[in-house]
Design a protein around this motif. Structure first.
Motif, PDB file in Angstrom:
ATOM      1  N   SER A  20       0.830  -1.201   0.000  1.00 14.10           N
ATOM      2  CA  SER A  20       0.000   0.000   0.000  1.00 14.10           C
ATOM      3  C   SER A  20       0.870   1.259   0.000  1.00 14.10           C
ATOM      4  CB  SER A  20      -0.925  -0.013   1.211  1.00 14.10           C
ATOM      5  OG  SER A  20      -1.672   1.173   1.274  1.00 14.10           O
ATOM      6  N   LEU A  21       1.904   1.271   0.825  1.00 12.33           N
ATOM      7  CA  LEU A  21       2.822   2.411   0.885  1.00 12.33           C
ATOM      8  C   LEU A  21       3.486   2.649  -0.465  1.00 12.33           C
ATOM      9  CD1 LEU A  21       4.482   4.591   2.368  1.00 12.33           C
ATOM     10  CD2 LEU A  21       6.077   2.763   2.997  1.00 12.33           C
ATOM     11  N   LYS A  24       0.990   4.096  -2.952  1.00 15.87           N
ATOM     12  CA  LYS A  24       0.703   5.509  -2.690  1.00 15.87           C
ATOM     13  C   LYS A  24       1.845   6.407  -3.137  1.00 15.87           C
ATOM     14  CE  LYS A  24      -2.377   4.572   1.153  1.00 15.87           C
ATOM     15  NZ  LYS A  24      -2.529   4.551   2.611  1.00 15.87           N
ATOM     16  N   ARG A  27       1.747   6.509  -6.949  1.00 10.69           N
ATOM     17  CA  ARG A  27       0.592   7.287  -7.390  1.00 10.69           C
ATOM     18  C   ARG A  27       0.823   8.788  -7.224  1.00 10.69           C
ATOM     19  NH1 ARG A  27      -3.606   6.378  -3.478  1.00 10.69           N
ATOM     20  NH2 ARG A  27      -2.623   8.142  -2.490  1.00 10.69           N
ATOM     21  N   ASP A  28       1.489   9.171  -6.124  1.00  8.92           N
ATOM     22  CA  ASP A  28       1.740  10.583  -5.833  1.00  8.92           C
ATOM     23  C   ASP A  28       2.977  11.134  -6.545  1.00  8.92           C
ATOM     24  OD1 ASP A  28      -0.484  10.439  -4.213  1.00  8.92           O
ATOM     25  OD2 ASP A  28       0.654  10.317  -2.343  1.00  8.92           O
ATOM     26  N   CYS A  34       9.750   5.826  -3.576  1.00  6.92           N
ATOM     27  CA  CYS A  34       9.198   4.533  -3.952  1.00  6.92           C
ATOM     28  C   CYS A  34      10.324   3.536  -4.238  1.00  6.92           C
ATOM     29  CB  CYS A  34       8.294   4.685  -5.174  1.00  6.92           C
ATOM     30  SG  CYS A  34       7.587   3.147  -5.769  1.00  6.92           S
TER      31      CYS A  34
END
Length: 104
Positions: A20-21, A24, A27-28, A34
């Motif tokens: 999930s991290l 996110k 995505r950001d 990442c």
């Protein structure tokens, strides 16, 4: 940040929280973070070694070969399929000519 002499604790992150991290951050548009977190988790490399990596080291190979900054030892690490997928996906989004170069 803890105070001098203060005892600190931490807990582990389960796999779903990790995924999930990473999702996110991707995505950001936080591609450096990442990749830093993903490659660090999958390989166990020190930050000094992570900062030297390039996309080309992940292309057309199953083995990541690096010379460790601290120990000067050559290290060969099998590239996990999940790691390779994330690196390739970020490479496309970030631009293939951009070096990983995670230095901030």
């Amino acid at each position: 940040m803890s105070l001098l002499g203060q005892r600190t604790t931490t807990t582990s992150m389960d796999w779903d929280q990790f995924r999930s991290l990473i999702g996110k951050l991707e995505r950001d548009g936080e591609f450096k973070f990442c990749l830093l977190i993903t490659i660090g988790v999958f390989t166990g490399l020190r930050i000094s070694d992570l900062l030297q990596l390039r996309f080309s080291q992940f292309v057309n190979t199953e083995i990541l070969t690096i010379q460790e900054q601290k120990t000067k030892k050559t290290r060969r690490i099998k590239i996990n399929a999940d790691l390779k997928e994330i690196v390739e996906r970020v490479k496309v989004k970030w631009g293939s000519q951009t070096p990983i170069n995670l230095s901030l």
